[in-house]
Scaffold this motif. Structure first.
Motif, mmCIF file in Angstrom:
data_model
loop_
_atom_site.group_PDB
_atom_site.id
_atom_site.type_symbol
_atom_site.label_atom_id
_atom_site.label_comp_id
_atom_site.label_asym_id
_atom_site.label_seq_id
_atom_site.Cartn_x
_atom_site.Cartn_y
_atom_site.Cartn_z
ATOM 1 N N MET A 1 0.841 -1.210 0.000
ATOM 2 C CA MET A 1 0.000 0.000 0.000
ATOM 3 C C MET A 1 0.870 1.252 0.000
ATOM 4 S SD MET A 1 -3.086 1.562 2.062
ATOM 5 C CE MET A 1 -3.716 0.000 2.537
ATOM 6 N N GLU A 2 0.554 2.153 -0.959
ATOM 7 C CA GLU A 2 1.282 3.426 -1.049
ATOM 8 C C GLU A 2 0.763 4.354 0.059
ATOM 9 O OE1 GLU A 2 3.529 3.673 -3.493
ATOM 10 O OE2 GLU A 2 3.765 5.782 -4.059
ATOM 11 N N ASN A 3 1.690 5.070 0.701
ATOM 12 C CA ASN A 3 1.321 5.966 1.803
ATOM 13 C C ASN A 3 0.252 6.971 1.396
ATOM 14 O OD1 ASN A 3 2.352 5.430 4.246
ATOM 15 N ND2 ASN A 3 4.177 6.729 4.069
ATOM 16 N N ASN A 4 -0.833 7.015 2.197
ATOM 17 C CA ASN A 4 -1.862 8.049 2.003
ATOM 18 C C ASN A 4 -2.547 8.007 0.647
ATOM 19 O OD1 ASN A 4 -1.909 9.270 4.506
ATOM 20 N ND2 ASN A 4 -0.071 10.458 4.042
ATOM 21 N N CYS A 5 -2.506 6.851 -0.036
ATOM 22 C CA CYS A 5 -3.192 6.746 -1.325
ATOM 23 C C CYS A 5 -4.642 6.345 -1.081
ATOM 24 C CB CYS A 5 -2.500 5.738 -2.234
ATOM 25 S SG CYS A 5 -3.435 5.433 -3.742
ATOM 26 N N ILE A 6 -5.554 7.212 -1.489
ATOM 27 C CA ILE A 6 -6.975 7.006 -1.210
ATOM 28 C C ILE A 6 -7.504 5.737 -1.890
ATOM 29 C CG2 ILE A 6 -7.747 8.493 -3.095
ATOM 30 C CD1 ILE A 6 -9.869 9.571 -1.222
ATOM 31 N N PHE A 7 -7.000 5.416 -3.090
ATOM 32 C CA PHE A 7 -7.502 4.221 -3.777
ATOM 33 C C PHE A 7 -6.879 2.942 -3.208
ATOM 34 C CE2 PHE A 7 -9.138 6.388 -7.941
ATOM 35 C CZ PHE A 7 -10.130 7.017 -7.205
ATOM 36 N N CYS A 8 -5.634 3.008 -2.708
ATOM 37 C CA CYS A 8 -5.098 1.856 -1.961
ATOM 38 C C CYS A 8 -5.985 1.588 -0.746
ATOM 39 C CB CYS A 8 -3.669 2.111 -1.514
ATOM 40 S SG CYS A 8 -2.409 1.869 -2.789
ATOM 41 N N LYS A 9 -6.440 2.660 -0.091
ATOM 42 C CA LYS A 9 -7.284 2.503 1.100
ATOM 43 C C LYS A 9 -8.657 1.961 0.727
ATOM 44 C CE LYS A 9 -4.881 5.902 3.923
ATOM 45 N NZ LYS A 9 -4.863 7.275 4.433
ATOM 46 N N LYS A 46 -3.040 -3.507 -6.552
ATOM 47 C CA LYS A 46 -1.666 -3.042 -6.279
ATOM 48 C C LYS A 46 -1.522 -1.604 -6.749
ATOM 49 C CE LYS A 46 1.245 -4.250 -10.249
ATOM 50 N NZ LYS A 46 2.553 -4.752 -10.658
ATOM 51 N N HIS A 47 -0.712 -0.840 -6.059
ATOM 52 C CA HIS A 47 -0.533 0.565 -6.418
ATOM 53 C C HIS A 47 0.311 0.701 -7.675
ATOM 54 C CE1 HIS A 47 -0.450 4.914 -5.793
ATOM 55 N NE2 HIS A 47 0.727 4.814 -6.403
ATOM 56 N N ILE A 48 -0.266 1.400 -8.668
ATOM 57 C CA ILE A 48 0.450 1.795 -9.887
ATOM 58 C C ILE A 48 0.088 3.264 -10.085
ATOM 59 C CG2 ILE A 48 0.700 1.419 -12.385
ATOM 60 C CD1 ILE A 48 -0.401 -1.459 -11.964
ATOM 61 N N ASN A 98 -3.520 9.711 -7.843
ATOM 62 C CA ASN A 98 -2.350 9.102 -8.478
ATOM 63 C C ASN A 98 -2.245 7.609 -8.207
ATOM 64 O OD1 ASN A 98 -1.573 11.539 -9.662
ATOM 65 N ND2 ASN A 98 -0.514 12.174 -7.793
ATOM 66 N N HIS A 99 -3.347 6.912 -8.447
ATOM 67 C CA HIS A 99 -3.407 5.445 -8.444
ATOM 68 C C HIS A 99 -4.193 5.104 -9.707
ATOM 69 C CE1 HIS A 99 -4.159 1.496 -6.022
ATOM 70 N NE2 HIS A 99 -4.704 1.316 -7.211
ATOM 71 N N LEU A 100 -3.573 4.335 -10.594
ATOM 72 C CA LEU A 100 -4.191 4.028 -11.889
ATOM 73 C C LEU A 100 -5.667 3.659 -11.735
ATOM 74 C CD1 LEU A 100 -3.954 3.391 -14.955
ATOM 75 C CD2 LEU A 100 -3.236 1.087 -14.294
HETATM 76 ZN ZN ZN Z 1 -2.614 3.468 -4.413
#
Ligand code: ZN
Ligand code: 5GP
Length: 115
Positions: A1-9, A46-48, A98-100
């Protein structure tokens, strides 16, 4: 998980969303601010960052996501009249997360070219 990425969350269910499809690789959920009667977002788990960050290893994932989006379009009833799949990229493309992600938009007639 990318830090503070809303779509990862969202993918990790740390932020709730209205999910229409999910498997081990991807999730599709309703956009919080719909631009049309049907507006869902398809993201890899996965974060891209964007399409610019894709590698050869992601090729089967991208093919899978396209096929699933076509199935989701049919499930949401826009396969007959049509729809649009869009991935905004960086500043000029209008990317704000910034998450594909792929927008699947339908349920009304679209204009071309986009604004
Ligand atoms: Zn992400
Ligand atoms: P972009 O502008 O990067 O192409 O698209 C980002 C999209 O994500 C926008 O359409 C915006 O409405 C949507 N969005 C942003 N934050 C959230 C959220 O927390 N939940 C959901 N469901 N959609 C979001």
């Amino acid at each position: 998980m990318e830090n503070n990425c809303i779509f990862c969350k969202i993918a990790a269910k740390e932020i709730p969303s209205n999910v229409v499809y999910e498997d081990d690789k991807m999730i599709v959920f309703h956009d919080i601010s719909p631009a049309a009667p049907v507006h869902v977002l398809a993201i890899p788990k996965k974060h891209i960052d964007s399409v610019l960050a894709l590698t050869a290893e992601d090729e089967s994932l991208m093919g899978h996501m396209m096929r699933v989006m076509a199935n989701v379009a049919a499930d949401l009833g826009v396969d007959e009249k049509g729809f649009r799949i869009v991935t905004n990229t960086k500043e000029d493309g209008g990317q704000t997360v910034n998450h594909l992600h792929f927008h699947l938009i339908g349920g009304r007639s679209m204009q071309w070219p986009p604004g």
